[in-house]
Design a protein around this motif. Structure first.
Motif, short mmCIF file in Angstrom:
data_model
loop_
_atom_site.label_atom_id
_atom_site.label_comp_id
_atom_site.label_asym_id
_atom_site.label_seq_id
_atom_site.Cartn_x
_atom_site.Cartn_y
_atom_site.Cartn_z
N VAL B 29 1.02 -1.17 -0.04
CA VAL B 29 0.20 0.12 0.08
C VAL B 29 0.84 1.26 -0.13
O VAL B 29 1.90 1.49 1.01
CB VAL B 29 -0.83 0.17 1.30
CG1 VAL B 29 -1.93 1.16 1.23
CG2 VAL B 29 -1.50 -1.34 1.30
N TRP B 30 0.64 2.14 -0.91
CA TRP B 30 1.42 3.37 -1.15
C TRP B 30 0.86 4.61 -0.37
O TRP B 30 -0.30 4.71 -0.06
CB TRP B 30 1.53 3.75 -2.54
CG TRP B 30 2.14 2.42 -3.43
CD1 TRP B 30 1.36 1.42 -3.80
CD2 TRP B 30 3.31 2.01 -3.59
NE1 TRP B 30 2.29 0.49 -4.36
CE2 TRP B 30 3.44 0.87 -4.36
CE3 TRP B 30 4.61 3.03 -3.41
CZ2 TRP B 30 4.37 0.50 -5.03
CZ3 TRP B 30 5.67 2.12 -3.89
CH2 TRP B 30 5.71 1.02 -4.53
N PRO B 31 1.93 5.49 -0.03
CA PRO B 31 1.38 6.69 0.76
C PRO B 31 0.25 7.26 -0.18
O PRO B 31 0.18 7.42 -1.36
CB PRO B 31 2.46 7.52 0.66
CG PRO B 31 3.61 6.66 0.57
CD PRO B 31 3.20 5.62 -0.43
N GLY B 32 -0.77 7.75 0.71
CA GLY B 32 -2.01 8.56 -0.17
C GLY B 32 -2.90 7.35 -0.80
O GLY B 32 -3.57 7.80 -1.70
N GLU B 33 -2.89 6.06 -0.22
CA GLU B 33 -3.80 5.19 -1.07
C GLU B 33 -4.55 4.29 0.03
O GLU B 33 -4.13 4.01 0.90
CB GLU B 33 -2.68 4.17 -1.83
CG GLU B 33 -3.58 3.01 -2.48
CD GLU B 33 -2.80 1.94 -3.27
OE1 GLU B 33 -3.04 1.79 -4.38
OE2 GLU B 33 -1.78 1.66 -2.62
N VAL B 34 -5.83 4.05 -0.48
CA VAL B 34 -6.60 3.04 0.53
C VAL B 34 -6.57 1.75 -0.09
O VAL B 34 -7.00 1.65 -1.54
CB VAL B 34 -7.88 3.61 0.72
CG1 VAL B 34 -8.86 2.72 1.67
CG2 VAL B 34 -7.78 4.93 1.33
N TYR B 35 -5.92 0.60 0.58
CA TYR B 35 -6.18 -0.69 -0.05
C TYR B 35 -7.19 -1.39 0.57
O TYR B 35 -7.38 -1.52 1.75
CB TYR B 35 -5.01 -1.21 -0.08
CG TYR B 35 -4.59 -2.44 -0.53
CD1 TYR B 35 -3.92 -2.74 -1.79
CD2 TYR B 35 -5.31 -3.67 0.06
CE1 TYR B 35 -3.73 -3.93 -2.45
CE2 TYR B 35 -5.15 -5.07 -0.72
CZ TYR B 35 -4.30 -5.14 -1.80
OH TYR B 35 -4.35 -6.10 -2.38
N GLY B 36 -8.34 -1.65 -0.05
CA GLY B 36 -9.49 -2.69 0.29
C GLY B 36 -9.05 -4.28 0.42
O GLY B 36 -8.88 -4.49 -0.74
N LEU B 37 -8.98 -4.69 1.68
CA LEU B 37 -8.76 -6.09 1.66
C LEU B 37 -10.10 -6.60 1.87
O LEU B 37 -10.84 -6.53 2.86
CB LEU B 37 -7.73 -6.39 2.86
CG LEU B 37 -7.48 -7.63 2.96
CD1 LEU B 37 -6.61 -8.12 1.70
CD2 LEU B 37 -6.18 -7.84 4.15
N LEU B 38 -10.49 -7.38 0.91
CA LEU B 38 -11.88 -7.99 0.74
C LEU B 38 -11.93 -9.64 1.08
O LEU B 38 -11.37 -10.05 0.18
CB LEU B 38 -12.73 -7.38 -0.68
CG LEU B 38 -13.95 -7.42 -0.84
CD1 LEU B 38 -15.06 -6.60 0.27
CD2 LEU B 38 -14.40 -7.04 -2.26
N GLY B 39 -12.78 -9.81 1.81
CA GLY B 39 -13.01 -11.40 1.81
C GLY B 39 -13.98 -11.74 2.95
O GLY B 39 -14.31 -10.91 3.90
N PRO B 40 -14.58 -12.76 2.74
CA PRO B 40 -15.68 -13.31 3.74
C PRO B 40 -14.94 -13.47 5.09
O PRO B 40 -13.57 -13.69 5.34
CB PRO B 40 -15.85 -14.72 3.16
CG PRO B 40 -15.16 -15.11 2.35
CD PRO B 40 -14.29 -13.93 1.86
N ASN B 41 -15.76 -13.67 6.21
CA ASN B 41 -15.13 -13.77 7.52
C ASN B 41 -14.38 -15.32 7.37
O ASN B 41 -14.62 -16.17 6.85
CB ASN B 41 -16.22 -14.17 8.67
CG ASN B 41 -16.92 -12.72 8.85
OD1 ASN B 41 -16.11 -11.72 8.72
ND2 ASN B 41 -18.15 -12.74 8.90
N GLY B 42 -13.12 -15.05 7.98
CA GLY B 42 -12.29 -16.41 7.99
C GLY B 42 -11.53 -16.51 6.79
O GLY B 42 -10.72 -17.38 6.67
N ALA B 43 -11.44 -15.63 5.88
CA ALA B 43 -10.57 -15.62 4.84
C ALA B 43 -9.21 -15.26 5.12
O ALA B 43 -8.18 -15.38 4.16
CB ALA B 43 -10.94 -14.57 3.59
N GLY B 44 -8.65 -14.84 6.27
CA GLY B 44 -7.49 -14.53 6.67
C GLY B 44 -6.97 -13.10 6.68
O GLY B 44 -5.86 -12.78 7.00
N LYS B 45 -8.27 -12.12 6.71
CA LYS B 45 -7.93 -10.70 6.84
C LYS B 45 -7.30 -10.37 8.16
O LYS B 45 -6.37 -9.42 8.20
CB LYS B 45 -9.15 -10.19 6.68
CG LYS B 45 -9.90 -10.09 5.24
CD LYS B 45 -10.95 -9.43 5.17
CE LYS B 45 -12.16 -9.23 6.17
NZ LYS B 45 -12.96 -10.31 6.01
N SER B 46 -7.89 -10.78 9.31
CA SER B 46 -7.59 -10.44 10.55
C SER B 46 -6.11 -10.83 11.02
O SER B 46 -5.53 -10.29 11.67
CB SER B 46 -8.57 -10.89 11.64
OG SER B 46 -9.72 -10.25 11.50
#
Lengths: 267, 312
Positions: B29-46
């Motif tokens: 993720v670069w400065p000034g950027e919003v990166y959306g991490l998308l996935g159902p619960n349990g996909a490994g986001k947390s």
């Protein structure tokens, strides 16, 4: 960041509970001490009773010095059971919360998102537990010192009472430290309490039965209760086994638990 | 754009026993950027986010923030974090915020007050007595109050009502415009669509697609429910561009559209549509092609549930 903010927060949160614990300990100590004159008066009858008991049973009660001397009375009624047990309940539950309990609540992780070291959170909270234990022991000791004349306990010197208080504090700090370290290393509050309370109970039984069971007698050197009570600091003052040994054991245990905590995964 | 990413994840793998929660994840993720991490619960986001924050150690691979690692105090000083966490229930919201501000070396009192009034938080109440949404506000305020250079937000709008969700999104945009890098995880597309410049779709711990929001929109599947005043004009619906299936049920049509719904909406003009409802909360449904094989196999579905338990 400034040091001591985590310690300060912990102490603030526990102000009220500590006040209640202090009052309970004060009541316990005063009632016990105030009963001594009556026990002393009934002394000869007590001593006859005591003479009929097996020696092992007396040691188990912490009454090897007899029940009617000030040292024997306070040992059997306070220092060998009620006082350390109350301190242990307080110390073990506070120590279990420091890392493992707050981790289980889910409050540790947001705290560690702040610029504070893991070891700093752990050590400041362990310091808080230690200070609170010291306050409770101090309340008990100060009251005994202040009321030893009216309650006919003045045979005991201030130094002896201070030594006994310090030893009781160190005994509870030892098992609280084991609780802390287990929780810090594993992240499990259950294991932390099991380790602290379990070892306290096991070594208490080991010491209590050591004069009756040969196997336990050969092992009693390993029991912190033996260090604490035989001989009692009330009669012997500042002994190395009651003051030095608990510290020698608890410091490395705390250090090891803290080191593991700084490296492991949070649960 | 600076030449170094503020958030980088390089071949991150995290296993819990036999379970692989995150599998060789790489993203920047670069400065000034919003990166959306998308996935159902349990996909490994947390799990990925907790590794980024230094709460858990990678099994392999590396993570970094602002050229360092979150284990360094200097890095955490510049980071803000909202996670699936609990704040001390016995404390008043205001007490917790000033405690945390102190740990950060001090935050101007009026900055905290400003954020509290913006999110309509009553700081005099104990956190344990607050609703889920109000607790989430406390979490958001502590993450934003020091104007961080990097924001790690794990489902930050959970429990907030739509109005406040928009406020939070606006706050995220303001930070982005000030040059902050934002990693924003969510399990719903509309939220990520509203905020993210780029999106990574996570499935069973692996990144299955990474693209700009614009390109993601082209493949996202929409599930629309159209209610007509009269009979359902099924033929018209089927002819529209992008329509995959049409299911008529009395006066209601259930339509699945791949990509843009523009052509369908054009054709609906004058046909007496009384109500349009969109059901795009279900990621498996929206990114059918990525989740298809998962849905085919029952054993994989069980795996997802296990995953959920571990990743919290």
């Amino acid at each position: 960041m400034k040091n001591g903010l985590i310690l300060g927060q912990m102490l603030r949160e526990r102000r009220r509970a500590t006040l209640w614990w202090s009052l309970a300990i004060a009541a316990l100590v005063l009632i016990t001490a105030a009963s001594y004159p009556s026990v002393k008066e009934a002394g000869s009858a007590f001593d006859q009773l005591v003479e009929q008991m097996p020696e092992g049973l007396l040691e188990m009660m912490g009454a090897a010095d007899g029940l009617t001397t000030p040292a024997g009375y306070l040992n059997s009624q306070l220092y060998s059971n009620v006082l350390p047990i109350v301190l242990l309940i307080f110390g073990i539950s506070a120590a279990a919360w420091t890392v493992a309990g707050s981790e289980r609540e889910g409050t540790l992780e947001p705290l560690l998102a702040n610029p504070v070291h893991r070891w700093q959170v752990a050590i400041e909270r362990l310091t808080g537990t230690t200070l609170l234990l010291a306050v409770l022991t101090l309340v008990a000791t100060v009251l005994l010192v202040a009321f030893r004349s009216p309650f006919e306990l003045d045979e005991l010197s201030v130094a002896d009472l201070t030594a006994a208080g310090t030893a009781a504090f160190l005994l509870s700090l030892l098992f609280s430290g084991i609780t802390y370290a287990t929780g810090a290393a594993t992240g499990s509050k259950g294991w932390a309490i099991a380790a602290g309370a379990g070892l306290a109970t096991a070594t208490y039984v080991l010491f209590g039965l050591s004069s009756l069971v040969d196997l336990f007698e050969s092992l009693r050197w390993a029991s912190p209760w033996y260090w604490f009570l035989q001989p009692s600091p009330l009669s012997e003052g500042w002994t190395f086994q009651a003051i030095g040994v608990p510290l020698l054991v608890v410091v490395p245990v705390i250090a090891a638990g803290t080191v593991v905590f700084t490296r492991r995964d949070l649960t | 754009m600076n030449d170094a990413p503020s958030i980088h994840v390089d071949g991150l793998t995290k296993r819990f026993g036999k379970l692989t929660a995150v599998d060789d994840l790489t993203l920047q993720v670069w400065p000034g950027e919003v990166y959306g991490l998308l996935g159902p619960n349990g996909a490994g986001k947390s799990t990925s986010i907790r590794a980024l924050m230094g709460f858990i150690n990678p099994t392999s691979g590396r993570v970094g923030l602002l050229g360092g690692h979150a284990r360094e105090l200097e890095i955490r000083r510049q980071a803000g974090y909202v996670g699936d966490v609990t704040l001390d229930r016995g404390l008043r919201a205001g007490t917790l915020l000033s405690w945390y501000a102190g740990l950060r070396g001090g935050v101007p009192e009026n900055r905290i007050t400003e954020l509290c009034s913006r999110l309509e938080l009553d700081t005099s109440r104990k956190i344990g007595q607050l609703s889920t949404g109000n607790r989430q506000k406390v979490s958001i305020i502590q993450a934003f109050m020091h104007d961080p250079d990097v924001l790690i937000l794990d489902e930050p709008t959970a429990g907030l009502d739509p109005l406040l969700q928009r406020t939070v999104l606006r706050m995220v945009r303001e930070r982005r415009d000030a040059g902050t890098s934002v990693l924003y995880s969510s399990h719903t597309l509309p939220e990520v669509e509203a905020i993210a410049d780029r999106v990574g779709i996570l499935r069973a711990g692996a990144l299955v697609r990474e693209d700009t929001m614009a390109n993601i929109r082209d493949v996202a599947r929409q599930r629309l429910e159209l209610r007509f005043a009269g009979d359902v004009p099924a033929d018209v619906l089927r002819d529209a561009e992008g329509v995959a299936t049409v299911d008529a049920d009395g006066r209601t049509a259930h339509v699945v559209v791949d990509g843009s719904a523009a052509d369908l909406i054009d054709r609906l003009a004058g046909l007496g549509v009384e109500r349009i409802t969109s059901h795009d909360d279900d990621l498996e449904d929206i990114f059918f092609e990525y989740y298809q094989d998962e849905q085919d196999s029952e054993s994989n579905r069980d795996h997802t549930h296990e995953d959920q338990g571990v990743a919290r």
